[in-house]
Write a protein that holds these residues in place. Structure first.
Motif, PDB file in Angstrom:
ATOM      1  N   LEU A  63       0.831  -1.207   0.000  1.00  0.00           N
ATOM      2  CA  LEU A  63       0.000   0.000   0.000  1.00  0.00           C
ATOM      3  C   LEU A  63       0.871   1.264   0.000  1.00  0.00           C
ATOM      4  N   TYR A  64       1.957   1.241   0.761  1.00  0.00           N
ATOM      5  CA  TYR A  64       2.843   2.406   0.778  1.00  0.00           C
ATOM      6  C   TYR A  64       3.501   2.607  -0.595  1.00  0.00           C
ATOM      7  N   ARG A  65       3.809   1.530  -1.281  1.00  0.00           N
ATOM      8  CA  ARG A  65       4.375   1.659  -2.632  1.00  0.00           C
ATOM      9  C   ARG A  65       3.361   2.343  -3.561  1.00  0.00           C
ATOM     10  N   ILE A  66       2.118   1.888  -3.491  1.00  0.00           N
ATOM     11  CA  ILE A  66       1.082   2.501  -4.334  1.00  0.00           C
ATOM     12  C   ILE A  66       0.890   3.967  -3.950  1.00  0.00           C
ATOM     13  N   ALA A  67       0.778   4.244  -2.641  1.00  0.00           N
ATOM     14  CA  ALA A  67       0.560   5.614  -2.186  1.00  0.00           C
ATOM     15  C   ALA A  67       1.713   6.532  -2.586  1.00  0.00           C
ATOM     16  N   THR A  68       2.930   6.024  -2.501  1.00  0.00           N
ATOM     17  CA  THR A  68       4.084   6.832  -2.898  1.00  0.00           C
ATOM     18  C   THR A  68       4.020   7.172  -4.378  1.00  0.00           C
ATOM     19  N   ASN A  69       3.696   6.200  -5.207  1.00  0.00           N
ATOM     20  CA  ASN A  69       3.586   6.464  -6.647  1.00  0.00           C
ATOM     21  C   ASN A  69       2.477   7.459  -6.944  1.00  0.00           C
ATOM     22  N   VAL A  70       1.355   7.355  -6.223  1.00  0.00           N
ATOM     23  CA  VAL A  70       0.265   8.313  -6.409  1.00  0.00           C
ATOM     24  C   VAL A  70       0.739   9.725  -6.052  1.00  0.00           C
ATOM     25  N   CYS A  71       1.415   9.848  -4.917  1.00  0.00           N
ATOM     26  CA  CYS A  71       1.903  11.164  -4.477  1.00  0.00           C
ATOM     27  C   CYS A  71       2.934  11.734  -5.446  1.00  0.00           C
ATOM     28  N   LEU A  72       3.860  10.901  -5.904  1.00  0.00           N
ATOM     29  CA  LEU A  72       4.877  11.384  -6.834  1.00  0.00           C
ATOM     30  C   LEU A  72       4.243  11.875  -8.128  1.00  0.00           C
ATOM     31  N   THR A  73       3.210  11.196  -8.580  1.00  0.00           N
ATOM     32  CA  THR A  73       2.509  11.648  -9.780  1.00  0.00           C
ATOM     33  C   THR A  73       1.825  12.984  -9.523  1.00  0.00           C
ATOM     34  N   MET A  74       1.165  13.132  -8.393  1.00  0.00           N
ATOM     35  CA  MET A  74       0.486  14.378  -8.066  1.00  0.00           C
ATOM     36  C   MET A  74       1.485  15.526  -7.926  1.00  0.00           C
ATOM     37  N   LEU A  75       2.624  15.247  -7.335  1.00  0.00           N
ATOM     38  CA  LEU A  75       3.630  16.292  -7.140  1.00  0.00           C
ATOM     39  C   LEU A  75       4.302  16.688  -8.445  1.00  0.00           C
ATOM     40  N   GLY A  76       4.264  15.805  -9.427  1.00  0.00           N
ATOM     41  CA  GLY A  76       4.903  16.115 -10.706  1.00  0.00           C
ATOM     42  C   GLY A  76       4.266  17.265 -11.444  1.00  0.00           C
ATOM     43  N   SER A  77       2.989  17.531 -11.177  1.00  0.00           N
ATOM     44  CA  SER A  77       2.287  18.605 -11.886  1.00  0.00           C
ATOM     45  C   SER A  77       1.812  19.697 -10.946  1.00  0.00           C
ATOM     46  N   ALA A  78       2.278  19.677  -9.688  1.00  0.00           N
ATOM     47  CA  ALA A  78       1.783  20.629  -8.698  1.00  0.00           C
ATOM     48  C   ALA A  78       2.859  21.635  -8.318  1.00  0.00           C
ATOM     49  N   GLN A  79       2.411  22.827  -7.951  1.00  0.00           N
ATOM     50  CA  GLN A  79       3.306  23.830  -7.406  1.00  0.00           C
ATOM     51  C   GLN A  79       3.631  23.482  -5.964  1.00  0.00           C
ATOM     52  N   ARG A  80       4.854  23.772  -5.543  1.00  0.00           N
ATOM     53  CA  ARG A  80       5.226  23.505  -4.157  1.00  0.00           C
ATOM     54  C   ARG A  80       4.375  24.329  -3.209  1.00  0.00           C
ATOM     55  N   ARG A  81       3.825  23.665  -2.192  1.00  0.00           N
ATOM     56  CA  ARG A  81       3.013  24.369  -1.203  1.00  0.00           C
ATOM     57  C   ARG A  81       3.900  25.096  -0.194  1.00  0.00           C
ATOM     58  N   ILE A  82       3.427  26.255   0.244  1.00  0.00           N
ATOM     59  CA  ILE A  82       4.243  27.138   1.074  1.00  0.00           C
ATOM     60  C   ILE A  82       3.397  27.728   2.203  1.00  0.00           C
TER      61      ILE A  82
END
Length: 325
Positions: A63-82
């Protein structure tokens, strides 16, 4: 945490990991709303692929492997939060205009402890978990490249071994250790210090009680005695932030004086003391939501006040009433 019994229905097996996965995704993404979306996507992928899983690895690791891949995909197109402090120098407490609100997508947001921290019985584990979701720590994580962020959370927060992280990220142990070293160096420059929040601690409760009395009475002299000289105040989604008691008091006696007569309702956010602030209604009857205030306490005084103004989404998230009175 050990894997849940495999005899349970798949939905129940997945649900047992919801809070800890939400906490992981929240640290990765900086938004509890995005974290919950990521966990839901993780569960969908896990449910679809469960027949192929067949227990070849621990369910939690999978599950952590899947969640990490989901997060990495989301972060690939997102602006860094500040947080507002990342935008530039502090403003003036005499400013009449805090600036135009910026889009929600750029801000690190608060999270209720119950959504991101699984229940623990060991007091030391409870304290460590609270420290790992502090606003300052989550904001500092956002400065790391996505894979470094994952490495640091898995190694430092969740206590995975370098070998386990390497297998999850399909990389080498040497690469994991190198990423961890760089991530630690970056975080070392950030101020993430704070007193450990202990709701049963008499001194902390006394400080918070004095804060509530001073704020609700709008007794700024009493309020000043509770603040560090270099205290900061910010109000996402507006960009203005203030530094020091002089500017904060100037703001509260000027533009911010609409807070006079407010009521505070205690909550807990990010392992820190927090309050829902309700301002007097313009109709003259009752109080209406204005902001969710998260406090950072250091050395027995308040070092940081963060007012999140997105009440339409945050108050329902924290189970808060739509109005008082």
């Amino acid at each position: 945490m050990t894997d849940v019994a495999t005899s349970a229905p798949v939905e129940a097996q997945l649900e047992a990991y919801r809070s800890e996965l939400t906490g992981y995704c929240y640290r990765m993404l900086g938004s509890v709303f995005e974290a919950e979306d990521a966990v839901q996507e993780t569960f969908i992928r896990a449910w679809r692929g469960y027949d192929r899983f067949e227990g070849r690895a621990a369910l939690r690791s999978w599950l952590y492997r899947i969640a990490t891949n989901v997060c990495l995909t989301m972060l690939g197109s997102a602006q860094r939060r500040i947080l507002p402090m990342d935008l530039g120098p502090a403003g003036s407490g005499h400013a009449g205009d805090p600036g135009e609100p910026r889009p929600e997508e750029i801000w690190v947001g608060p999270a209720p402890d119950g959504r991101i921290l699984p229940e623990r019985s060991d007091p030391a584990e409870v304290i460590a978990a609270r420290e790992s979701v502090r606003l300052a720590f989550v904001a500092a994580l956002q400065h790391l490249p996505a894979r470094q962020r994952a490495v640091l959370i898995l190694r430092e927060v969740l206590a995975w071994s370098a070998q386990e992280v390497a297998e999850l990220l399909d990389t080498s142990v040497a690469s994991v250790n190198s990423a961890l070293q760089r991530a630690r160096a970056t975080l070392a420059a950030a101020d993430t210090s704070a007193d450990v929040y202990q709701p049963m601690d008499d001194e902390q409760q006394a400080l918070l009680a004095r804060y509530v009395r001073a704020f609700e009475a709008y007794d700024l002299a009493a309020l000043t005695t509770l603040l560090h000289e270099d205290v900061t105040l910010s109000m996402p989604p507006v960009p203005l932030w203030l530094h020091g008691t002089e500017d904060i008091l100037a703001w509260m006696t000027g533009t911010g004086s609409g807070c006079r007569g407010s009521r505070l309702v205690p909550v807990v956010a990010n392992g820190m003391p927090a309050f829902a602030q309700y301002r007097p209604s313009q109709t003259g009857v009752g109080h209406e939501p204005w902001g969710l205030t998260v406090l950072r306490v250091s050395a027995g005084r308040i070092a940081e006040i963060t007012n999140f103004l997105d009440t339409e989404r945050l108050f329902p998230l924290f189970g808060l009433p739509a109005r008082l009175g």
